[in-house]
Scaffold this motif. Structure first.
Motif, short mmCIF file in Angstrom:
data_model
loop_
_atom_site.label_atom_id
_atom_site.label_comp_id
_atom_site.label_asym_id
_atom_site.label_seq_id
_atom_site.Cartn_x
_atom_site.Cartn_y
_atom_site.Cartn_z
N ILE A 45 8.60 5.84 -1.15
CA ILE A 45 7.71 5.56 -2.27
C ILE A 45 8.50 5.31 -3.56
N HIS A 46 9.65 5.96 -3.68
CA HIS A 46 10.43 5.85 -4.91
C HIS A 46 10.97 4.43 -5.08
N ALA A 49 8.26 1.61 -5.61
CA ALA A 49 7.65 1.75 -6.93
C ALA A 49 8.59 1.28 -8.02
N PHE A 89 3.43 2.07 -11.73
CA PHE A 89 4.62 2.05 -10.86
C PHE A 89 5.79 2.73 -11.55
N ILE A 92 5.33 6.39 -11.36
CA ILE A 92 5.60 6.91 -10.01
C ILE A 92 7.10 7.02 -9.78
N THR A 96 8.60 10.67 -8.99
CA THR A 96 9.21 10.95 -7.68
C THR A 96 10.71 11.12 -7.85
N ALA B 15 5.87 14.82 -4.24
CA ALA B 15 6.15 13.43 -4.60
C ALA B 15 5.15 12.49 -3.94
N TRP B 16 4.90 12.72 -2.63
CA TRP B 16 3.96 11.85 -1.93
C TRP B 16 2.56 12.01 -2.49
N THR B 19 2.23 10.27 -5.84
CA THR B 19 2.22 8.82 -5.70
C THR B 19 0.87 8.32 -5.20
N LEU B 23 -1.70 5.83 -7.16
CA LEU B 23 -2.12 4.52 -6.65
C LEU B 23 -3.64 4.50 -6.45
#
Lengths: 231, 58, 218
Positions: A45-46, A49, A89, A92, A96, B15-16, B19, B23
């Motif tokens: 995800i990092h 993003a 983004f 995020i 993260t 973190a997940w 996120t 979103l």
């Protein structure tokens, strides 16, 4: 507008599909890294993003230029539509990154060039969105934010080099483009990462399309109301 | 089914979670705003059409 | 052109024109930082370059919204836009006036305030030089930001949000020059980069600002 309506469900489905596959694969079916343990899963995800945070700004720059040069109204609105997505983004990537940095570098935040650049990018997004919402007349707002976006891009690039100059980094270099070189990203991570990337791109396009449609409608609404008042 | 996250479970899940929340929030905000604008536009168009019809009769 | 410069300067020096305000603000920042950080002179010496640069930057921010706002209110900006002088020139003159009133004054005041922060002796010439080279960029970037927010009633806060990210490169290189100068390292590289940013901003931003003013007056 008509084209976007026909494309929209497909994009939505594809975005959902690739995000779903990529994220589930990344989360459930990847091995732990021997050094970083399970935190390596944050990669999925990092990295997308962070890439989309920059790509969104580039897309705003391109659409702003199209507006300034060709006066294409939808282009200006697309730039406006992309800004909140880019902001999210960026957030995020920062959050993260902080969570990942805590166990790996033993600190939540480090004034590392990459991290600092993203913080500055966040400020640019905030300023851009604030300018859009501050100006009432839509044409003036589109022109001024367009100018800001172009000038801001130049200064954003300069800031990037300035902070690089100012502090040596803790953050590792990007490994995405290191295929075939030494120390590449393992295939077990690479494939799901690419799927996640595609998913993030499609998600971004979906958001931009939805928001642009909304902004077009909002502008039509303003025009209608103005005509009504005139009677 | 749930993979063993070891010592870093809180970090990874946090973190997940953050996120996915962000979103989903962006998507939800976009959808809500779109719907509100679309509804307002339909109403305005109906109003204008009505006014036009009334004007034509008179 | 000279008449415009003289007019702007006399407006700025008049009571409430903001000339003393920037300097007083600069002084306040420099006084408040040791009160917050503590009186350890080694720490103060280490952070002095950054504090002086941030203080100068914030002080020059204070009077930015006056660059065009007053002229816009009384309509003289419309006159200037239709005058034979190109609008780009007007922007440059107004940025120059802003610099003479704030940037130059801050540059001259900075060494005095540096004493309060215990800046090491070799840093002084570099402090003067870096501020002299860097503050024109602050003024012209600020004039660009002010041109974007001309028509807005509550533009002041938005102006800071727009302008401060643009100040980042200037701040980084400017403070780096002083830090290197103070610790005896070679400050030539960041100084050259600082000068490059100033030169580039001076050359290009008046055009962007003039374009923004034309949009705002449309």
């Amino acid at each position: 507008m008509r084209l976007s309506r026909r494309v929209l469900p497909w994009i939505a489905a594809l975005a959902g599909l690739s995000l779903g596959i990529g994220l589930i694969w990344g989360f459930f079916f990847t091995p732990d890294d021997y050094k970083q343990g399970s935190t390596v899963k944050i990669l999925f995800i990092h990295v997308p993003a962070a890439m989309m945070a920059i790509n969104a700004w580039i897309m705003m720059l391109v659409t702003s230029l199209i507006w300034v040069i060709r006066r294409h109204h939808v282009s200006a609105l697309a730039a406006r539509a992309a800004a909140p997505a880019g902001l999210v983004f960026t957030l995020i990537a920062l959050v993260t990154g902080a969570l990942w940095g805590q166990p790996m570098w033993n600190t939540w935040w480090e004034w590392d060039p990459r991290l600092t650049s993203f913080l500055i990018l966040l400020l640019f997004y905030l300023g851009y969105i604030a300018l859009w919402s501050a100006i009432e007349d839509p044409e003036t707002a589109a022109d001024l934010t367009g100018i800001l976006c172009v000038v801001g891009s130049v200064f954003a690039v300069m800031s990037r080099y300035a902070v690089k100059f100012w502090n040596q980094g803790l953050h590792q270099d990007s490994t995405i483009l290191k295929v075939g070189e030494k120390d590449p990203l393992d295939v077990a991570y690479y494939v799901p990462l690419v799927i996640c990337l595609v998913g993030f791109v499609l998600f971004f396009i979906l958001i931009v399309l939805l928001r642009t449609r909304m902004l077009i409608r909002a502008r039509r609404l303003i025009a209608l109301e103005a005509r009504e008042r005139l009677g | 089914m749930m993979p063993d996250l070891g010592d870093y479970a809180a970090t990874v899940l946090g973190a997940w979670g953050a996120t996915l929340l962000a979103l989903a929030g962006l998507l939800a905000l976009t959808l809500v705003q779109s719907r509100r604008v679309a509804r307002a536009l339909t109403e305005a168009e109906a109003r204008v059409a009505q006014a036009k019809a009334a004007g034509a009769k008179a | 052109m000279i008449a415009l410069l003289a007019r702007d300067l006399s407006l700025a020096f008049r009571a409430g024109g903001g000339f003393g305000l920037g300097l007083a603000f600069f002084l306040l920042v420099v006084v408040l930082v040791p009160l917050g950080v503590g009186p350890d002179s080694a720490i103060l010496a280490a952070i002095a370059p950054g504090v002086l640069w941030v203080g100068a930057l914030l002080a020059s921010l204070l009077s930015l919204d006056r660059i065009f706002a007053l002229d816009h209110e009384d309509g003289s900006l419309d006159l200037l836009a239709t005058a034979p002088l190109p609008l780009e020139g007007v922007v440059a003159i107004k940025a120059l006036a802003h610099w003479l009133v704030t940037g130059l004054a801050l540059t001259l005041a900075a060494p005095l305030l540096a004493v309060l922060l215990n800046l090491p002796a070799p840093g002084y010439p570099w402090l003067l030089l870096s501020l002299a080279v860097g503050t024109p960029a602050l003024s012209v970037i600020g004039a660009f930001g002010a041109s974007l927010t001309i028509g807005l009633r509550r533009g002041g806060l938005l102006l800071s949000l727009l302008v401060l990210p643009l100040y980042v490169p200037t701040l980084v290189f400017g403070a780096e020059v002083v830090r290197r100068g103070a610790t005896g390292l070679a400050p030539a590289t960041p100084l050259a980069l600082l000068a490059a940013i100033t030169a580039g901003s001076l050359a290009l931003l008046p055009f962007a600002a003039a374009a923004a003013i034309r949009v705002n007056l449309r």
